[in-house]
Design an enzyme around this catalytic site. Structure first.
Site, PDB file in Angstrom:
ATOM      1  N   ARG A 183       0.947  -1.112   0.039  1.00 46.90           N
ATOM      2  CA  ARG A 183       0.085  -0.061  -0.096  1.00 46.90           C
ATOM      3  C   ARG A 183       0.833   1.028  -0.021  1.00 46.90           C
ATOM      4  O   ARG A 183       1.905   1.340   0.798  1.00 46.90           O
ATOM      5  CB  ARG A 183      -0.988  -0.140   1.264  1.00 46.90           C
ATOM      6  CG  ARG A 183      -2.001   1.192   1.385  1.00 46.90           C
ATOM      7  CD  ARG A 183      -2.891   1.169   0.548  1.00 46.90           C
ATOM      8  NE  ARG A 183      -4.002   2.186   0.673  1.00 46.90           N
ATOM      9  CZ  ARG A 183      -3.902   3.443   0.900  1.00 46.90           C
ATOM     10  NH1 ARG A 183      -2.963   4.076   0.152  1.00 46.90           N
ATOM     11  NH2 ARG A 183      -5.237   4.101   1.106  1.00 46.90           N
ATOM     12  N   GLU A 215     -11.717   4.408  -4.830  1.00 51.78           N
ATOM     13  CA  GLU A 215     -11.956   2.970  -4.944  1.00 51.78           C
ATOM     14  C   GLU A 215     -12.341   2.382  -6.317  1.00 51.78           C
ATOM     15  O   GLU A 215     -12.948   2.949  -7.203  1.00 51.78           O
ATOM     16  CB  GLU A 215     -13.248   2.473  -4.088  1.00 51.78           C
ATOM     17  CG  GLU A 215     -12.516   2.540  -2.346  1.00 51.78           C
ATOM     18  CD  GLU A 215     -11.465   1.648  -2.020  1.00 51.78           C
ATOM     19  OE1 GLU A 215     -11.531   0.551  -2.507  1.00 51.78           O
ATOM     20  OE2 GLU A 215     -10.537   2.167  -1.253  1.00 51.78           O
ATOM     21  N   ARG A 220      -0.367  -5.411   4.677  1.00 53.85           N
ATOM     22  CA  ARG A 220      -0.009  -4.986   3.545  1.00 53.85           C
ATOM     23  C   ARG A 220       1.361  -4.158   3.871  1.00 53.85           C
ATOM     24  O   ARG A 220       1.422  -3.280   4.948  1.00 53.85           O
ATOM     25  CB  ARG A 220      -0.865  -4.004   2.787  1.00 53.85           C
ATOM     26  CG  ARG A 220      -1.908  -4.612   2.398  1.00 53.85           C
ATOM     27  CD  ARG A 220      -3.060  -3.776   1.601  1.00 53.85           C
ATOM     28  NE  ARG A 220      -3.481  -2.869   2.409  1.00 53.85           N
ATOM     29  CZ  ARG A 220      -4.405  -1.802   2.172  1.00 53.85           C
ATOM     30  NH1 ARG A 220      -5.214  -1.967   1.171  1.00 53.85           N
ATOM     31  NH2 ARG A 220      -4.840  -1.115   3.068  1.00 53.85           N
TER      32      ARG A 220
END
Length: 293
Positions: A102, A110, A149
């Site tokens: 990320r 999104e 992440r």
């Protein structure tokens, strides 16, 4: 008479022996010269081999110092982007392992579990610029987020120094902000470049780039199949598989008509798609109409 014959024979034998000695001496000298020449040749060959070895050593040194250089002025880790999930999240192969990563300090609209304005554009921009490319990852303070992440700044090439020019031209987090594909989203303690990011976000907003221009252009046309939220984003039915891949099939028939087929439709299973979509809005924006069956 016999005396002269004897003398002649003795002289002849002596001359023969002397001649042979001269020949032997000459052969020895020639052999010595040849040996010397061979020795010089061997020395040259050894010198050439050493030069080749030196070149190999130089290559190793260059590679070593190249890796060392990656740690200056910041420590970086090299990887290859193998998959783009959305505008700010990718998968990167590092030392033969895949890590979901990320981007720190930014947030793109999104385009996976729901579709937001400019989400697909941000994803496509990241795909175009990063997919299959070598990148250099910089860690701030945190190693991962709550989803496991990696949290990283993504450099497209190692910076020579840390300044405004290097950041805005080589760091992909910054490039997304500058082009209006993302908004700033920093969370302590990972705030190393927060001031730069604030500047870049303001630049994009002042220049009406990307999602900043879009936020001023949302009309009723955009909300026919969507519901606006308080944050000026919209939601709609999303058709994706567990990996986030779209399930709506886009096909161009023999007449050149662009038609999209919904899961469960009459011709869905037999349709071979040219393109996949996640929402009907996305398909319609690409110029496809819905199948009548």
């Amino acid at each position: 008479m016999k005396k002269y014959v004897t003398i002649f024979i003795v002289v002849f034998l002596a001359f023969s022996i002397f001649s042979q000695s001269l020949f032997d001496i000459t052969s020895i000298e020639q052999g010595t010269e040849r040996l010397k020449a061979y020795e010089e040749l061997v020395e040259q060959l050894i010198e050439i081999k050493n030069e080749e070895d030196n070149l190999k050593r130089l290559e190793l040194y260059d590679k070593f110092f190249e890796e060392i250089t990656l740690e200056r002025p910041i420590k970086l880790e090299k990887g290859v982007v193998t998959r783009v999930i959305d505008g700010d999240t990718v998968e990167i192969e590092i030392n033969d392992k895949i890590y979901k990563t990320r981007f720190i300090g930014i947030d793109t609209p999104e385009s996976t579990t729901k579709i937001e304005p400019f989400g697909m554009e941000a994803t496509l921009f990241t795909t175009k610029n990063l997919l299959g490319k070598t990148v250099y990852l910089e860690k701030d303070v945190s190693e991962t987020d709550r989803y496991g992440r990696l949290l990283r700044y993504i450099w497209m090439e190692p910076p020579k120094e840390i300044d405004d020019f290097e950041i805005r031209t080589k760091m992909f987090n910054a490039i997304l902000l500058l082009n209006g594909f993302a908004k700033i989203s920093t969370f302590p303690p990972d705030v190393k470049y927060e001031e730069y990011f604030l500047t870049y976000s303001k630049e994009a907003q002042n220049n009406n780039l990307g999602l900043w221009a879009l936020s001023k252009e949302i009309t009723s046309e955009f909300t026919n199949d969507a519901t606006l939220t308080d944050s000026s984003t919209f939601t709609q039915n999303v058709y994706v598989d567990p990996d986030g891949k779209g399930l709506i099939k886009g096909n161009i028939n023999s007449k050149g008509e662009k038609i999209y087929h919904m899961p469960g439709g009459l011709y869905y299973e037999q349709t071979i798609p040219e393109i996949w979509f996640k929402t009907e809005q996305e398909a319609q924006s690409a110029g496809f109409r819905k199948s009548k069956k």
